[in-house]
Design an enzyme around this catalytic site. Structure first.
Site, PDB file in Angstrom:
ATOM      1  N   HIS A 142      51.132 -38.946 -26.247  1.00  0.00           N
ATOM      2  CA  HIS A 142      52.152 -37.939 -26.362  1.00  0.00           C
ATOM      3  C   HIS A 142      52.455 -37.134 -25.197  1.00  0.00           C
ATOM      4  O   HIS A 142      53.623 -37.188 -24.699  1.00  0.00           O
ATOM      5  CB  HIS A 142      51.712 -37.000 -27.425  1.00  0.00           C
ATOM      6  CG  HIS A 142      53.022 -35.863 -27.692  1.00  0.00           C
ATOM      7  ND1 HIS A 142      53.920 -36.134 -28.572  1.00  0.00           N
ATOM      8  CD2 HIS A 142      53.087 -34.686 -27.207  1.00  0.00           C
ATOM      9  CE1 HIS A 142      54.777 -35.181 -28.614  1.00  0.00           C
ATOM     10  NE2 HIS A 142      54.408 -34.059 -27.708  1.00  0.00           N
ATOM     11  N   GLU A 143      51.466 -36.831 -24.583  1.00  0.00           N
ATOM     12  CA  GLU A 143      51.721 -35.988 -23.086  1.00  0.00           C
ATOM     13  C   GLU A 143      52.129 -36.860 -22.331  1.00  0.00           C
ATOM     14  O   GLU A 143      53.000 -36.634 -21.294  1.00  0.00           O
ATOM     15  CB  GLU A 143      50.427 -35.170 -22.847  1.00  0.00           C
ATOM     16  CG  GLU A 143      49.690 -34.342 -23.701  1.00  0.00           C
ATOM     17  CD  GLU A 143      50.966 -32.982 -24.154  1.00  0.00           C
ATOM     18  OE1 GLU A 143      51.980 -32.966 -23.241  1.00  0.00           O
ATOM     19  OE2 GLU A 143      51.143 -32.936 -25.401  1.00  0.00           O
ATOM     20  N   HIS A 146      55.766 -37.440 -22.242  1.00  0.00           N
ATOM     21  CA  HIS A 146      56.680 -36.492 -21.539  1.00  0.00           C
ATOM     22  C   HIS A 146      56.647 -36.868 -19.997  1.00  0.00           C
ATOM     23  O   HIS A 146      57.827 -36.637 -19.392  1.00  0.00           O
ATOM     24  CB  HIS A 146      55.789 -35.043 -21.676  1.00  0.00           C
ATOM     25  CG  HIS A 146      56.197 -34.537 -23.130  1.00  0.00           C
ATOM     26  ND1 HIS A 146      57.296 -34.315 -23.531  1.00  0.00           N
ATOM     27  CD2 HIS A 146      55.176 -33.709 -23.794  1.00  0.00           C
ATOM     28  CE1 HIS A 146      57.277 -33.587 -24.617  1.00  0.00           C
ATOM     29  NE2 HIS A 146      55.969 -33.563 -24.885  1.00  0.00           N
ATOM     30  N   HIS A 150      59.982 -37.453 -17.816  1.00  0.00           N
ATOM     31  CA  HIS A 150      60.520 -36.959 -16.764  1.00  0.00           C
ATOM     32  C   HIS A 150      60.633 -37.947 -15.598  1.00  0.00           C
ATOM     33  O   HIS A 150      61.836 -38.048 -14.773  1.00  0.00           O
ATOM     34  CB  HIS A 150      59.274 -36.198 -16.045  1.00  0.00           C
ATOM     35  CG  HIS A 150      59.597 -35.306 -14.968  1.00  0.00           C
ATOM     36  ND1 HIS A 150      58.442 -35.210 -13.812  1.00  0.00           N
ATOM     37  CD2 HIS A 150      60.519 -34.689 -14.580  1.00  0.00           C
ATOM     38  CE1 HIS A 150      58.983 -34.440 -12.881  1.00  0.00           C
ATOM     39  NE2 HIS A 150      60.353 -34.336 -13.062  1.00  0.00           N
TER      40      HIS A 150
END
Length: 276
Positions: A142-143, A146, A150
């Site tokens: 999940h991270e 991100h 980006h």
């Protein structure tokens, strides 16, 4: 109670009615499942706020406890690997998306997992970094989602990042501005300062709303990669999906609470103007 039987009976009736509303929202939300649970939580919060005049507060602790329970249950089903299994998974997901300038690091604490766009690092908490569980794999990816957002200049993420300094300031000052505005309104009759304060609170609500697509999209990217790469298979993917769903619901509850807070302060200002 003997002296004021009517008042006591009225207060008891209101308390029981409020309890019935809370229980009804929980039961109906549980039956609906998925996003329905979050929606019913928002409906119950709205009824308690606007009909009974209760001031909304932070997201309820029971949501946090349910998330912890789901993650703990998923953690019991282990995925194969070593002590650096999460690092390998996260790095592989980043490489598969042609991202080579992001590092996977360890950060102390619980529930401190995050992606830092300033340092280009995926930071994994104690419980995730050294774990081999399905829940940890879901959180790590999940991270990484991100980080991919980006790299791809995902519009909601860019908007959320732009709102961060504004929200940091407004969240500290908004209530003081409203208090000052109420004082000035009682003296001069002008509600301008009050509305400025309400606008600052609305910025926090906007931040919570923009956060929703960012978090749901990151979870979607994580689950898609975990499945397509065959890192997780079958029921393992289902458990990862469930863990991420509960985590995402905290953001939904926070958004509903932020919207309710804005409406509460709008009604507070309007009510003060009528009283004047």
């Amino acid at each position: 109670r003997e002296r004021y039987p009517d008042i006591f009976q009225q207060q008891l009736t209101i308390m029981l009615l409020q309890l019935a509303i809370v229980l009804a929202a929980i039961i109906i939300g549980a039956r609906l499942g998925g996003i329905g649970l979050g929606v019913m939580g928002g409906v119950g919060l709205a009824i308690l706020t606007f009909i009974f005049g209760l001031q909304p507060t932070a997201p309820p602790i029971d949501v946090i406890l349910m998330i912890a329970a789901v993650i703990a249950a998923a953690s019991c089903m282990q995925a194969a690997g070593g002590l650096d299994y999460m690092v390998k998974i996260a790095e592989k997901m980043l490489r598969d998306h042609n991202i080579h300038n992001v590092r996977v690091t360890h950060v102390r604490g619980e529930l401190t997992d995050h992606y830092n766009p300033a340092t280009l690092t995926v930071n994994l908490s104690d419980a995730v970094y050294s774990s081999r569980s399905i829940a940890a794999a879901a959180v790590a990816c999940h991270e990484c989602g991100h980080a991919i957002q980006h790299a791809e200049s995902y519009a909601p993420l860019k908007m959320r990042s732009a709102l961060v300094p504004v929200v940091n300031f407004s969240s500290r000052m908004a209530q003081w501005i409203i208090i000052l505005g109420l004082i000035m309104m009682s003296v001069s009759g002008s509600a301008l300062v009050c509305w400025i304060g309400v606008g600052m609170i609305a910025m926090s609500a906007l931040f919570s709303i923009v956060t929703l697509p960012v978090e749901y999209n990151a979870s979607s990217r994580a689950l898609a990669w975990l499945s397509s790469s065959r890192t997780l298979q079958g029921e393992q993917v289902d458990h990862a999906r469930e863990a991420l769903r509960w985590a995402a619901r905290t953001y939904l509850v926070a958004a509903l609470g932020a919207i309710a807070s804005v409406l509460y302060y709008v009604m507070l200002v309007l009510g003060s103007r009528r009283n004047d």
